[in-house]
Design a protein around this motif. Structure first.
Motif, PDB file in Angstrom:
ATOM      1  N   THR A 108      -3.845  -3.244  -0.678  1.00 35.10           N
ATOM      2  CA  THR A 108      -4.316  -2.210   0.245  1.00 35.10           C
ATOM      3  C   THR A 108      -4.100  -2.531   1.713  1.00 35.10           C
ATOM      4  O   THR A 108      -4.127  -1.630   2.549  1.00 35.10           O
ATOM      5  CB  THR A 108      -5.824  -1.961   0.040  1.00 35.10           C
ATOM      6  N   THR A 147      -5.059   4.053   3.360  1.00 34.51           N
ATOM      7  CA  THR A 147      -4.943   2.702   3.896  1.00 34.51           C
ATOM      8  C   THR A 147      -4.258   2.615   5.251  1.00 34.51           C
ATOM      9  O   THR A 147      -4.345   1.586   5.914  1.00 34.51           O
ATOM     10  CB  THR A 147      -4.186   1.786   2.909  1.00 34.51           C
ATOM     11  N   SER A 181       0.817  -1.216   0.000  1.00 36.30           N
ATOM     12  CA  SER A 181       0.000   0.000   0.000  1.00 36.30           C
ATOM     13  C   SER A 181       0.848   1.264   0.000  1.00 36.30           C
ATOM     14  O   SER A 181       0.383   2.336  -0.388  1.00 36.30           O
ATOM     15  CB  SER A 181      -0.939   0.010   1.214  1.00 36.30           C
TER      16      SER A 181
END
Length: 243
Positions: A165, A217, A134
């Motif tokens: 993510t 994230t 991420s």
């Protein structure tokens, strides 16, 4: 030394070519290609960090290899000095030490990466050794060119599944029941996908969109992007097209 050339910019992000490998990408290097260094912890007294830098430069000069290691802990001036001295020796590839610690310290991460990019030749490439998927789009946006796939192996040992993510502890989130080998391959595939994704966004001029999407994230990701935007607008705008 391997030839590196920039093909296009998307913001400060660099789509390039390292020999025949398109970058940003996994840096397929062996330990024998990395110059010997004097490792030191990230958060340490400056006297020890200075000794680490001096010793690393000496070792890198005595036995020149493909990649030099940028030491200096949390000290910006030592990081820049380390990179510039390695550049004088003839290195054009640099591995940033203590990457895992830098990800936990957004201000230091931004200051160090941006100042390294501003103080060495644009034809030199930077490798970040440890990054969760991420975070990769943002690191590429700042000017990182390569990554090591050791994080895929590390997280597989911890039974953690990497996704674009989020990382999932499979002991807690029983998404799959995977062997170590299967999990390592899955994590490597995730790193490969994210870097392919980054390169395609660069080609299409949409890397910033991806960076903003992934910035949500984690708190560290959000903080890093905010600090980057606040402190280094001139750096960001230098390569950003105006419409």
């Amino acid at each position: 030394m391997k030839k590196f050339e920039i093909k296009i910019h998307n913001g400060p992000g660099r789509l390039g070519k390292l020999e025949d490998i398109e970058t940003p990408n996994i840096a397929l290097i062996t330990s024998s290609e990395i110059a010997k260094d004097e490792p030191a912890p990230y958060d340490i007294q400056k006297e020890i960090a200075t000794w680490s830098v001096r010793s690393t430069i000496k070792k890198a000069k005595d036995d020149v290899r493909e990649i030099g290691v940028i030491q200096g802990g949390k000290y910006l001036d030592l990081r820049v000095e380390s990179a510039k001295e390695l550049e004088k020796i003839g290195y054009n590839g640099f591995l940033i030490a203590n990457g895992d610690d830098l990800l936990l310290h957004p201000k230091d991460l931004v200051d160090i990466v941006i100042n390294l990019r501003q103080n060495i030749s644009p034809n030199n490439y930077l490798i970040f050794p440890f990054a969760e998927p991420s975070f990769i789009p943002l690191l590429c946006y700042m000017g990182i060119d390569g990554f090591l796939n050791k994080s895929a192996e590390y997280y597989a040992h911890l039974n953690v599944l990497m996704t674009a993510t989020k990382n999932y502890d499979l002991n807690e989130y029983k998404i799959y029941d995977l062997s170590y080998k299967e999990l390592k391959i899955s994590n490597e595939n995730t790193l490969d996908f994210v870097l392919r994704e980054v390169r395609e966004h660069m080609k299409n001029g949409t890397l910033r969109n991806l960076v903003e999407e992934r910035s949500l994230t984690s708190p560290q990701n959000v903080s890093t992007l905010k600090l980057l935007d606040k402190k280094y607008q001139d750096y960001l705008q230098k390569y950003t097209e105006l419409y």
